[in-house]
Design a protein around this motif. Structure first.
Motif, short mmCIF file in Angstrom:
data_model
loop_
_atom_site.label_atom_id
_atom_site.label_comp_id
_atom_site.label_asym_id
_atom_site.label_seq_id
_atom_site.Cartn_x
_atom_site.Cartn_y
_atom_site.Cartn_z
N ASP A 55 37.61 41.81 40.31
CA ASP A 55 38.35 42.03 41.55
C ASP A 55 38.40 40.76 42.39
OD1 ASP A 55 38.69 44.63 40.77
OD2 ASP A 55 37.01 45.41 41.95
N LYS A 56 37.27 40.03 42.42
CA LYS A 56 37.24 38.79 43.20
C LYS A 56 38.19 37.75 42.63
CE LYS A 56 35.30 36.75 46.72
NZ LYS A 56 35.38 37.29 48.09
N VAL A 57 38.21 37.63 41.30
CA VAL A 57 39.12 36.67 40.66
C VAL A 57 40.57 37.04 40.93
CG1 VAL A 57 39.93 35.84 38.42
CG2 VAL A 57 37.49 35.97 38.89
N GLN A 58 40.88 38.33 40.90
CA GLN A 58 42.25 38.76 41.19
C GLN A 58 42.65 38.41 42.62
OE1 GLN A 58 42.88 42.93 40.55
NE2 GLN A 58 45.08 42.83 40.96
N GLN A 59 41.72 38.62 43.58
CA GLN A 59 42.01 38.25 44.96
C GLN A 59 42.23 36.75 45.10
OE1 GLN A 59 38.87 39.78 47.41
NE2 GLN A 59 39.27 41.93 46.88
N LEU A 60 41.40 35.95 44.41
CA LEU A 60 41.56 34.49 44.49
C LEU A 60 42.88 34.06 43.88
CD1 LEU A 60 37.95 33.29 43.59
CD2 LEU A 60 39.05 33.27 45.84
N GLU A 61 43.28 34.68 42.77
CA GLU A 61 44.57 34.33 42.17
C GLU A 61 45.73 34.66 43.12
OE1 GLU A 61 44.67 36.44 38.52
OE2 GLU A 61 43.43 34.97 37.43
N GLU A 62 45.66 35.80 43.80
CA GLU A 62 46.70 36.13 44.76
C GLU A 62 46.73 35.13 45.91
OE1 GLU A 62 45.93 40.10 45.97
OE2 GLU A 62 46.54 41.00 44.05
N ARG A 63 45.54 34.71 46.36
CA ARG A 63 45.49 33.74 47.46
C ARG A 63 46.05 32.38 47.04
NH1 ARG A 63 40.27 32.97 51.41
NH2 ARG A 63 41.29 31.65 52.95
N VAL A 64 45.72 31.95 45.80
CA VAL A 64 46.25 30.68 45.30
C VAL A 64 47.77 30.75 45.18
CG1 VAL A 64 46.32 29.18 43.28
CG2 VAL A 64 44.14 29.98 44.15
N ALA A 65 48.29 31.89 44.71
CA ALA A 65 49.74 32.03 44.61
C ALA A 65 50.40 31.97 45.98
CB ALA A 65 50.08 33.36 43.92
#
Length: 357
Positions: A55-65
């Motif tokens: 879940d944390k990695v998914q949130q970070l990917e959304e933030r990077v996008a």
């Protein structure tokens, strides 16, 4: 009869005698664990940790996008601004191109003596001045007061930036019809930004619009006294009413008292008044995890700076608590992240544009 051991792994787990515990298999990794009682659904701590990390990695990917989309929009706006500024400097217009002499096709004409019209000489010669003053001279500019920058907040700077971008296309469309003469470019004023290590990495954004007349002087670990001593060697006597932006004071709040900081700012103000320049003082940025004493001292310094700059007729740029937002301060709570440095540099650049225009 052969029983299905794979479909029901919990059914054939032997229960420990004399105790209310049982070995239960995890539903994700099939690892066993000893539990006080048999649960209907069990997930081990390792699988729960893996799920949290996903879940944390998914949130970070959304933030990077999101940051990548913001960066693309910024690059698009900068490219549009560069195109508009280039058209304004060249002053190209359809009427100007149409009015330029064009080469007509060579046509042979038979010219005789009778076809020539006699020249009529007029005894009355009208002499008048059909020109007007386009811009005041530099001597008049020195006497003309610039915009009052006694208190400028970050919100006001960004409002001016949005208005300038929204009205940029209309100005380019109407300018060729309103003024057919090419405007004279005013002489460039020198812009100097001086301060502590928080200015490191802001040169590209601040000096990008005009690299010839703008410069950033970063003094790592500098205090107010250090900036006062370096001013004489930075500002030249030949500079005509330069623009000077000072950002310093963060390192002073770590060790000096409030009274000592006030005395150092007053000494800096006396030195600045000798330079014959337009002065703007930037507020001290907030810090985190440095103790309530230092955080409260920064608030007191900024409140005093606001009143002192108004009294001394200096400009004051108030950043407020903008840099306490998530992602702007680094892990040490003192320096800025890459995003925070970009926001800080744009605040200073927009203030400079407002002061010069």
């Amino acid at each position: 009869m052969i029983e299905d051991h794979c479909s029901h792994p919990q059914r054939h787990v032997p229960k420990m005698e004399g105790e209310g515990t049982a070995a239960v298999a995890c539903g994700s990794c099939a690892m066993f664990a000893i539990l006080p009682k048999v649960a209907g659904s069990f997930t081990c701590s390792n699988c729960m940790l893996i799920a949290l990390l996903k879940d944390k990695v998914q949130q970070l990917e959304e933030r990077v996008a999101t940051l990548q989309r913001i960066r693309e929009l910024e690059l698009f706006l900068e490219a549009t601004e560069h195109t508009v500024s280039t058209k304004e400097e060249t002053g190209d217009s359809p009427e100007k191109v149409a009015s330029s002499p064009t080469q007509e096709s060579d046509i042979w004409r038979n010219v005789t003596q009778r076809s020539r019209r006699p020249r009529v000489r007029s005894d009355c010669l009208e002499i008048r001045n059909r020109f007007e003053v386009l811009s005041p001279s530099m001597e008049d500019e020195e006497q003309t007061p610039f915009e009052d920058l006694s208190l400028i907040t970050v919100d006001q700077v960004y409002e001016d930036e949005e208005q300038r971008q929204s009205s940029g296309n209309v100005q380019v469309t109407l300018e060729p019809t309103a003024h057919r003469r090419t405007p004279t470019r005013p002489k460039r004023r020198r812009v100097v930004v001086i301060g502590d290590s928080l200015l490191r990495g802001t040169e590209a954004v601040i000096c990008g619009p005009d690299k010839m007349s703008r410069e950033v002087c970063c003094l790592p670990g500098a205090k107010i006294q250090d900036v006062t001593e370096r001013l004489q060697g930075i500002i030249k006597p030949t500079d005509k009413y330069p623009f000077l932006l000072v950002h310093v004071g963060t390192n002073d709040t770590a060790s000096n008292s409030l009274q000592k900081i006030k005395r150092d700012y007053e000494a800096l103000g006396r030195k600045l008044k000798q330079l014959n320049a337009q002065i703007v003082i930037s507020s001290v940025l907030p810090v985190e995890r440095r103790g309530p004493g230092r955080e409260g001292k920064i608030v007191e310094v900024n409140n005093w700076l606001r009143k002192w700059c108004k009294q001394e007729r200096f400009g004051f740029l108030d950043h407020g608590m903008q840099f306490l937002e998530d992602g702007l301060l680094a892990s040490d709570g003192l320096h800025l992240t890459t995003v925070g440095r970009n926001v800080f540099a744009k605040n200073l650049r927009n203030l400079i544009r407002r002061a010069l225009n």
